[in-house]
Design an enzyme around this catalytic site. Sequence first.
Site, PDB file in Angstrom:
ATOM      1  N   HIS A 157       0.779  -1.264  -0.007  1.00  0.00           N
ATOM      2  CA  HIS A 157      -0.019   0.101   0.027  1.00  0.00           C
ATOM      3  C   HIS A 157       0.816   1.159   0.120  1.00  0.00           C
ATOM      4  O   HIS A 157       0.738   2.176  -0.606  1.00  0.00           O
ATOM      5  CB  HIS A 157      -0.868  -0.109   1.277  1.00  0.00           C
ATOM      6  CG  HIS A 157      -2.202  -0.739   1.078  1.00  0.00           C
ATOM      7  ND1 HIS A 157      -2.377  -1.901   1.002  1.00  0.00           N
ATOM      8  CD2 HIS A 157      -3.545  -0.321   0.642  1.00  0.00           C
ATOM      9  CE1 HIS A 157      -3.602  -2.445   0.659  1.00  0.00           C
ATOM     10  NE2 HIS A 157      -4.282  -1.214   0.525  1.00  0.00           N
ATOM     11  N   LYS A 168      -9.919  -8.146   8.079  1.00  0.00           N
ATOM     12  CA  LYS A 168     -10.627  -8.417   9.186  1.00  0.00           C
ATOM     13  C   LYS A 168     -10.470  -6.930  10.128  1.00  0.00           C
ATOM     14  O   LYS A 168      -9.334  -6.508  10.068  1.00  0.00           O
ATOM     15  CB  LYS A 168     -10.094  -9.696   9.946  1.00  0.00           C
ATOM     16  CG  LYS A 168      -8.451  -9.506  10.460  1.00  0.00           C
ATOM     17  CD  LYS A 168      -8.057 -10.294  11.703  1.00  0.00           C
ATOM     18  CE  LYS A 168      -6.773 -10.161  11.833  1.00  0.00           C
ATOM     19  NZ  LYS A 168      -6.334  -9.845  13.127  1.00  0.00           N
TER      20      LYS A 168
END
Lengths: 186, 280
Positions: free
Chosen positions: A37, A102
């Site tokens: 990222h 999650k």
Amino acid sequence: MYKKVTTPLDDGIVNQLKAGDLILLSGEIYTARDEAHKRMIESLNRGEKLPFEIRNSVIYYVGPCPPKPGQVVGSCGPTTSGRMDKYTPVLIELGLKGMIGKGYRSKEVIEAMKKYKAVYFTAIGGAGALLAQKVKKAEIVAYEDLGTEAIYKFLVEDFPVIVTIDIYGNNLYEIEKEKYKTNLKR
Amino acid sequence: MKVIEAKKITEIVKLLCIEANYELPRDIFKSLKERIKEETSPLGREILKDIIANAEIAKTQRMPICQDTGIVVVFVEIGQEVHIVNGSLEEAINEGVRLGYEEGYLRKSVVKSPILRINTGDNTPAIIHYHICEGNRLSITVMPKGAGSENMSALKMLKPSDGVEGIKNFVIETVEKAGPNACPPSIVGIGIGGDFELAPYLAKKALLRKVGERNTDEVIAQLEEELLQEINTLGVGPQGLGGSTTALDVHIETYPTHIASLPVAVNLGCHVTRHATFVL
């Protein structure tokens, strides 16, 4: 009780997905976690292209285990999504339609999801061996030097996920916790 | 005096790394199964079933239960009559980690510098705690610790006047705030007392105790029970998606402390709180 969904996603598909829906996802998804990222955002800041077509894509926050001989991929359950929050709104603005991870998301991510129509799925954290069975192909797309943090293209078949935050801002974490809270003191 | 070859230690650590990552401790497995019957949320029950199925797949296919095969925490208890020869103990342990993570196809999750963040490529170094004791035994426990639950752990220096209520509030706040990020159902390891660095060490050691076993001190055992009950009323549930199984157990370890201090550390363990031990 499961709904089948195939990638790439589009507005027509994500409009139909509601928090709490159990989904079996098939098609191509891209893996990316912390370092990938960071590099993607650095590329954008330099005016470069991303290493894959972000429009209508799904990113899976995962750093898989290395495959044993004969395996497509090693264990590959979701990592904590919140660490990617800082980088996520700009990707959603560029057309990212789904994320699998999650844990909690930030207000900024949820606002971007509502504005640009993107959905947050969760898979069961720690169920890496079970989820690996659903990955039929895995190939490196970028940042090979990052090892487990490289970007892979996964071809998944009936990969089980839960719609946890939908494009309307419904958040399954909040809804379900409230239902089962029996604590009167707190 | 007992003489132990350093390469023997390497071999043991290698096998413990692989075993711990492939096979969930039986007490945790059993507890997950029992919890299905009691879980109030239908989705929570489904999640528990998948968690159990996952552990079974990992065991039969000899692959990691969770992809986060952790940074390796090693607890070494070494008798003062043990003599290690032909190599350094520390290097022998790290070599065992290196071999275990390579041969076991485990993920390498350690970066050399916390600032520059370049992967060491072999999951070393381990975090090693040595305890010298009497006798001629050498006990090695390997605990691969994942970051999801570790990152939600916390330490607080309470005031003695905060008392038991203060301890409870801090523990429950920590578990509630961790929510889905810590991969519940959790095992909650708590260290109370000592000082700023001992409390978290006790909390981590508490995670090694078997699910269902209580502290031998009655007052502490009672506190464990009360905390477990209250944590399971929070509604967090399996994976934070609601339910009555937020924790499988609460384990507290204590140590004497300063008259002015009440350190409390909460080290969260996920549903894959792995560890394996070998005694020489």
